[in-house]
Write a protein that holds these residues in place. Structure first.
Motif, PDB file in Angstrom:
ATOM      1  N   LEU A   1       0.815  -1.207   0.000  1.00  0.00           N
ATOM      2  CA  LEU A   1       0.000   0.000   0.000  1.00  0.00           C
ATOM      3  C   LEU A   1       0.853   1.264   0.000  1.00  0.00           C
ATOM      4  O   LEU A   1       0.558   2.235  -0.703  1.00  0.00           O
ATOM      5  N   GLU A   2       1.937   1.266   0.781  1.00  0.00           N
ATOM      6  CA  GLU A   2       2.809   2.433   0.794  1.00  0.00           C
ATOM      7  C   GLU A   2       3.492   2.620  -0.560  1.00  0.00           C
ATOM      8  O   GLU A   2       3.695   3.749  -1.012  1.00  0.00           O
ATOM      9  N   ALA A   3       3.864   1.522  -1.203  1.00  0.00           N
ATOM     10  CA  ALA A   3       4.483   1.618  -2.529  1.00  0.00           C
ATOM     11  C   ALA A   3       3.484   2.189  -3.535  1.00  0.00           C
ATOM     12  O   ALA A   3       3.848   2.991  -4.400  1.00  0.00           O
ATOM     13  N   LEU A   4       2.225   1.780  -3.421  1.00  0.00           N
ATOM     14  CA  LEU A   4       1.198   2.324  -4.309  1.00  0.00           C
ATOM     15  C   LEU A   4       1.018   3.825  -4.078  1.00  0.00           C
ATOM     16  O   LEU A   4       0.908   4.606  -5.026  1.00  0.00           O
ATOM     17  N   LYS A   5       1.021   4.234  -2.787  1.00  0.00           N
ATOM     18  CA  LYS A   5       0.852   5.653  -2.494  1.00  0.00           C
ATOM     19  C   LYS A   5       2.027   6.464  -3.042  1.00  0.00           C
ATOM     20  O   LYS A   5       1.837   7.550  -3.600  1.00  0.00           O
ATOM     21  N   ARG A   6       3.238   5.940  -2.910  1.00  0.00           N
ATOM     22  CA  ARG A   6       4.394   6.636  -3.469  1.00  0.00           C
ATOM     23  C   ARG A   6       4.306   6.714  -4.985  1.00  0.00           C
ATOM     24  O   ARG A   6       4.658   7.732  -5.596  1.00  0.00           O
ATOM     25  N   ARG A   7       3.820   5.635  -5.595  1.00  0.00           N
ATOM     26  CA  ARG A   7       3.680   5.623  -7.054  1.00  0.00           C
ATOM     27  C   ARG A   7       2.679   6.690  -7.508  1.00  0.00           C
ATOM     28  O   ARG A   7       2.933   7.428  -8.471  1.00  0.00           O
ATOM     29  N   LEU A   8       1.550   6.784  -6.827  1.00  0.00           N
ATOM     30  CA  LEU A   8       0.556   7.784  -7.192  1.00  0.00           C
ATOM     31  C   LEU A   8       1.060   9.190  -6.888  1.00  0.00           C
ATOM     32  O   LEU A   8       0.770  10.136  -7.633  1.00  0.00           O
ATOM     33  N   SER A   9       1.806   9.348  -5.802  1.00  0.00           N
ATOM     34  CA  SER A   9       2.346  10.660  -5.462  1.00  0.00           C
ATOM     35  C   SER A   9       3.300  11.153  -6.541  1.00  0.00           C
ATOM     36  O   SER A   9       3.380  12.353  -6.813  1.00  0.00           O
ATOM     37  N   ALA A  10       4.042  10.238  -7.134  1.00  0.00           N
ATOM     38  CA  ALA A  10       5.048  10.612  -8.127  1.00  0.00           C
ATOM     39  C   ALA A  10       4.482  10.693  -9.543  1.00  0.00           C
ATOM     40  O   ALA A  10       5.196  11.104 -10.465  1.00  0.00           O
ATOM     41  N   ALA A  11       3.229  10.292  -9.742  1.00  0.00           N
ATOM     42  CA  ALA A  11       2.637  10.310 -11.079  1.00  0.00           C
ATOM     43  C   ALA A  11       2.598  11.741 -11.606  1.00  0.00           C
ATOM     44  O   ALA A  11       2.460  12.708 -10.858  1.00  0.00           O
ATOM     45  N   THR A  12       2.717  11.892 -12.925  1.00  0.00           N
ATOM     46  CA  THR A  12       2.848  13.214 -13.525  1.00  0.00           C
ATOM     47  C   THR A  12       1.516  13.917 -13.733  1.00  0.00           C
ATOM     48  O   THR A  12       1.500  15.076 -14.146  1.00  0.00           O
ATOM     49  N   ALA A  13       0.400  13.270 -13.469  1.00  0.00           N
ATOM     50  CA  ALA A  13      -0.898  13.927 -13.636  1.00  0.00           C
ATOM     51  C   ALA A  13      -1.026  15.080 -12.651  1.00  0.00           C
ATOM     52  O   ALA A  13      -0.496  15.028 -11.530  1.00  0.00           O
TER      53      ALA A  13
ATOM     54  N   ARG B   1       3.759  15.272   2.485  1.00  0.00           N
ATOM     55  CA  ARG B   1       3.857  16.710   2.235  1.00  0.00           C
ATOM     56  C   ARG B   1       4.317  17.016   0.815  1.00  0.00           C
ATOM     57  O   ARG B   1       4.009  18.080   0.287  1.00  0.00           O
ATOM     58  N   ASP B   2       5.053  16.103   0.204  1.00  0.00           N
ATOM     59  CA  ASP B   2       5.481  16.380  -1.157  1.00  0.00           C
ATOM     60  C   ASP B   2       4.564  15.728  -2.180  1.00  0.00           C
ATOM     61  O   ASP B   2       4.869  15.702  -3.359  1.00  0.00           O
ATOM     62  N   ALA B   3       3.423  15.189  -1.744  1.00  0.00           N
ATOM     63  CA  ALA B   3       2.462  14.563  -2.656  1.00  0.00           C
ATOM     64  C   ALA B   3       1.499  15.621  -3.156  1.00  0.00           C
ATOM     65  O   ALA B   3       0.370  15.710  -2.728  1.00  0.00           O
ATOM     66  N   ARG B   4       1.952  16.503  -4.015  1.00  0.00           N
ATOM     67  CA  ARG B   4       1.152  17.622  -4.492  1.00  0.00           C
ATOM     68  C   ARG B   4       0.059  17.116  -5.424  1.00  0.00           C
ATOM     69  O   ARG B   4       0.320  16.413  -6.379  1.00  0.00           O
TER      70      ARG B   4
END
Length: 536
Positions: free
Chosen positions: A129-141, A176-179
């Motif tokens: 789940l944490e890996a998924l959240k990091r993946r979505l946080s880093a997505a370019t959308a 905090r960096d998951a804009r």
């Protein structure tokens, strides 16, 4: 706007609604959606009833009202973690290309299925789940929205997720960096999520979908925003689960929209079709039931208010519950047209006429699925003289079609066709030497009960087969022979889940055959087989 944890409630919902009433985005977004539903959770879990159905509903809703084009959406049903990540990569690449052209983009991820020990369980595979959240946080959308509904089967109202671990490990607050990241979950980290047979799905997903179709549009502007949808799903989920055996379920919400404001999720005005409950109609809760008996949407109408629910074309039962009776009737929604509900066409009925009475009709409609398989096997008689001189042992190749959960949950109805043949030489006391081709055709149907144990499902049942056996002699002076007969039997085996939609099955059959050509003889034969099937 910094990331914040929201503790929902009536005061919060009112304040947030006032704050964001004028903040809904007018700028168009290119929307991408990945929707996944998985009824299987691997070892130590029972298959779910409604995860795939919830995913189908959400996928159709996003295409119909959510501004997602068919080519920008992916629907995964019972696929594994690798398939999910592969689909996510494809959508991320499309979003990057759209941004390079100057388009603003949004990526929505919805999942319904099992979760345990900090990971989504997709069949026998897992996605941290944490890996998924990091993946979505880093997505370019520009905006990323994750909606997670983790489910597990139980009784009429069943517990979803694993009891020995939190349903989700997401804290109520984004990194905090998951804009531009928004996360909605169906329950708090220390709660079980729940689903209902009477709703034909998850409490949370049902109320979220109903809200997106119009019940959450409290402003009456024909648009349902993210916060409207969430606050509606929260209030209705808590209310419906308050008296359940698992206790009240509290959805959670975390966001870091970085000044983007509220986001419109569905626009009820884009398709001029649905059902309009006019201002003059009595106030109260209206329920809309499809032909399978599922409550597909609800509407809470206030006095002197006009409400609209964006139902897909079809015929629906309409129900309004009074203190001592029901008001029920039918409404037809036609494509491209808005149907106005005519209160005078509803009739009073006792509670016994409730169109939503119980689970069996909905379970058949919602859970029924098909599998198509290629089979290989071997057919032989128990009696040695018979299999050496009369009916030979024969390899088989065929097709099999399976209908799952039609009569009841975990029952399967199979239809099979197999062919076999081999060349042989006739060896009888009165005739020896002629060569011939022996052929076998079997057409059968089986009714079996399965006993799911995670990714493995043993099964046992009964079968009725029609056998046609023939001998085609090379010597044209000898007449060809054939024999056809109905044979009852038993079948047992084990089904294994494979990655994706594939399954592997091993099985054995035992049949009785009455041979009555030259004498009455009771014979028995067996078949061993293996199948590779694909879930349609």
């Amino acid at each position: 706007m910094s990331p914040r944890a929201l503790k929902p409630g009536p005061v919060w919902a009112l304040a947030l609604g006032l704050l964001l009433a004028t903040g809904a985005q007018a700028e168009s977004l290119r929307r991408f959606a990945l929707v996944a539903g998985n009824d299987e959770g691997g070892a130590e879990t029972r298959p779910l009833r409604f995860a795939r159905d919830d995913a189908r509903k959400m996928h159709d809703l996003l295409l119909r009202l959510g501004g997602v084009e068919p080519g920008d959406a992916r629907l995964l049903l019972d696929d594994d973690a690798d398939d999910l990540l592969r689909a996510l990569s494809e959508l991320e690449a499309s979003a990057r290309a759209a941004r390079a052209r100057g388009e603003r983009t949004a990526l929505l991820f919805y999942y319904s299925g099992h979760a345990k020990d900090g990971a989504l369980r997709l069949g026998d595979s897992q996605l941290d789940l944490e890996a998924l959240k990091r993946r979505l946080s880093a997505a370019t959308a520009d905006i990323r929205i994750a909606i997670l509904d983790s489910c597990r089967s139980g009784a009429l109202t069943r517990t979803k997720g694993a009891r020995r671990a939190p349903a989700f490990a997401i804290e109520s607050g984004a990194s905090r960096d998951a804009r531009g990241l928004v996360i909605l979950t169906s329950s708090a980290a220390n709660e079980d999520s729940q689903e209902s047979d009477l709703l034909g799905g998850s409490f949370f997903s049902h109320h979220l979908a109903s809200g997106l179709m119009g019940d959450a549009d409290r402003s009456g502007d024909g648009q349902v925003t993210l916060f409207e949808a969430y606050s509606h799903a929260y209030a209705r989920t808590v209310a419906d689960t308050a008296d359940s055996s698992a206790g009240p379920q509290h959805p959670t919400f975390s966001y870091d929209l970085a000044g983007n404001g509220d986001l419109v999720l569905t626009d009820l005005r884009v398709r001029d079709e649905g059902l309009l409950v006019p201002r003059a109609a009595p106030p109260g809760a209206y329920y809309f039931v499809d032909p399978s008996g599922s409550v597909v949407a609800e509407l809470d109408k206030a006095p002197e208010a006009e409400r609209r629910v964006a139902l897909a074309p079809g015929t629906y039962k309409v129900k309004r519950r009074l203190a001592d009776r029901l008001r029920i009737g039918e409404a037809e929604v036609r494509r491209g047209r808005t149907t106005v509900l005519d209160e005078s066409r509803l009739r009073d009925a006792p509670f016994s006429d409730d169109p939503v009475k119980g689970a069996p009709p909905r379970e058949r409609a919602l859970r029924t699925s098909w599998t198509l398989g290629l089979t290989g096997g071997y057919h032989s008689f128990f009696d040695a003289p018979t299999r050496e001189n009369l009916f030979l042992s024969t390899p088989l190749l065929g097709l099999e079609l399976g209908l799952h959960h039609y009569f009841r949950e975990d029952w399967r109805w199979d239809f099979d066709l197999s062919l076999g043949g081999r060349r042989a030489t006739l060896e009888l006391p009165t005739l020896s030497g002629p060569g011939y081709r022996y052929s076998l055709l079997t057409v059968g149907t089986s009714l079996v009960a399965e006993f799911p144990l995670g990714g493995v499902s043993p099964f046992v049942g009964a079968r009725l087969a029609y056998l046609v056996m023939g001998r085609d002699f090379e010597d044209e002076s000898l007449p060809d022979q054939f024999y056809a007969v109905l044979t009852p039997g038993l079948v047992a085996g084990v089904r294994w889940r494979l990655p994706g939609r594939f399954e592997l099955t091993g099985r054995a059959r035992v049949h009785y055959l009455l041979y009555n050509v030259d004498a009455q003889r009771s014979l028995g034969y067996w078949e061993l087989g293996a199948l590779v099937t694909y879930r349609l």
